[in-house]
Design an enzyme around this catalytic site. Sequence first.
Site, PDB file in Angstrom:
ATOM      1  N   PHE A  82       0.851  -1.192   0.000  1.00  0.00           N
ATOM      2  CA  PHE A  82       0.000   0.000   0.000  1.00  0.00           C
ATOM      3  C   PHE A  82       0.885   1.238   0.000  1.00  0.00           C
ATOM      4  CE2 PHE A  82       0.866  -0.888   4.411  1.00  0.00           C
ATOM      5  CZ  PHE A  82       0.940   0.354   5.050  1.00  0.00           C
ATOM      6  N   HIS A 140      -7.061  28.116   3.978  1.00  0.00           N
ATOM      7  CA  HIS A 140      -7.180  27.543   5.318  1.00  0.00           C
ATOM      8  C   HIS A 140      -8.227  28.267   6.155  1.00  0.00           C
ATOM      9  CE1 HIS A 140      -4.247  30.852   5.885  1.00  0.00           C
ATOM     10  NE2 HIS A 140      -4.842  30.981   7.072  1.00  0.00           N
ATOM     11  N   ASP A 191      -9.115  29.763   9.881  1.00  0.00           N
ATOM     12  CA  ASP A 191      -8.586  30.224  11.158  1.00  0.00           C
ATOM     13  C   ASP A 191      -9.676  30.030  12.208  1.00  0.00           C
ATOM     14  OD1 ASP A 191      -6.087  31.067  10.271  1.00  0.00           O
ATOM     15  OD2 ASP A 191      -6.788  33.090   9.817  1.00  0.00           O
ATOM     16  N   HIS A 208      -6.861  30.983  17.120  1.00  0.00           N
ATOM     17  CA  HIS A 208      -5.646  31.342  16.375  1.00  0.00           C
ATOM     18  C   HIS A 208      -5.099  32.703  16.820  1.00  0.00           C
ATOM     19  CE1 HIS A 208      -2.775  31.761  13.196  1.00  0.00           C
ATOM     20  NE2 HIS A 208      -3.483  32.621  12.474  1.00  0.00           N
TER      21      HIS A 208
END
Length: 246
Positions: A48, A62, A64, A68
């Site tokens: 694998f 992304h 937050d 953060h």
Amino acid sequence: MTQTDFAQLLLSAKRVDLSHPVSNEIPKFSALEILTEKVIFNIDPDGFYAKEYTLPSQYGTHIDAPIHFATGKRTLDELTVDELILPLYVLDFEEKVEVDADFTVSVADIQAYEQEHGQIPTGSFVAFSSGWSKRWEDHNAFYNKDESGVSHTPGWSVEALEYLHKERQVTAIGHETLDTDSGVDYARAGSLPAEYYWLALDKYQVEVMKNLDQLPTQGAVIIVAPVNIVGSPGFSVRAFALVPNE
């Protein structure tokens, strides 16, 4: 509406990817390291294929989480699914940014946009469409630094975010740049006051978005899909929008 009708409505919607692909060659916040990876198992001889990745929690497109920037606020796993699927309202200020890379969204900008396109609904995700993601492949253009090292990038003003919170009860915000604040505001303050203000409200944001110019001002739904990591201040996301077909 039957369950079948509901499923068909969703499946027939146009999908718009709002996230950049993640690699070790993308623009990033200067204090963070790039993504690294190594193969830990391979099909031959292990049977694998698996890799190990190391990357910052704020990398590429992304989310937050509030913690953060704000001590004692929620971590990524404490955000509810209800907060990650929201009506999407897009503020298109791309023309203003083309004229002024230091453009900062003001209350007057939002109010003028609402007069033309309608009031921002309560509980929305509000995205600032600046066109900045078109610079993604050119790092110098994306950072847009002058000879003094100051980035000339657009952003939100604290006053605009206060308006979205107090007057419109917005749930989350998003933008195409690396920071909530404009580069000039960051250099002037030596901090990120707009980002701190928003996250301190125990609300989240999504940074480094793309394809916002492909969306209508309102009527779409955004789905933000981060890994549900316990205690995390954020993580890379696959965010996308569902847009009704006309």
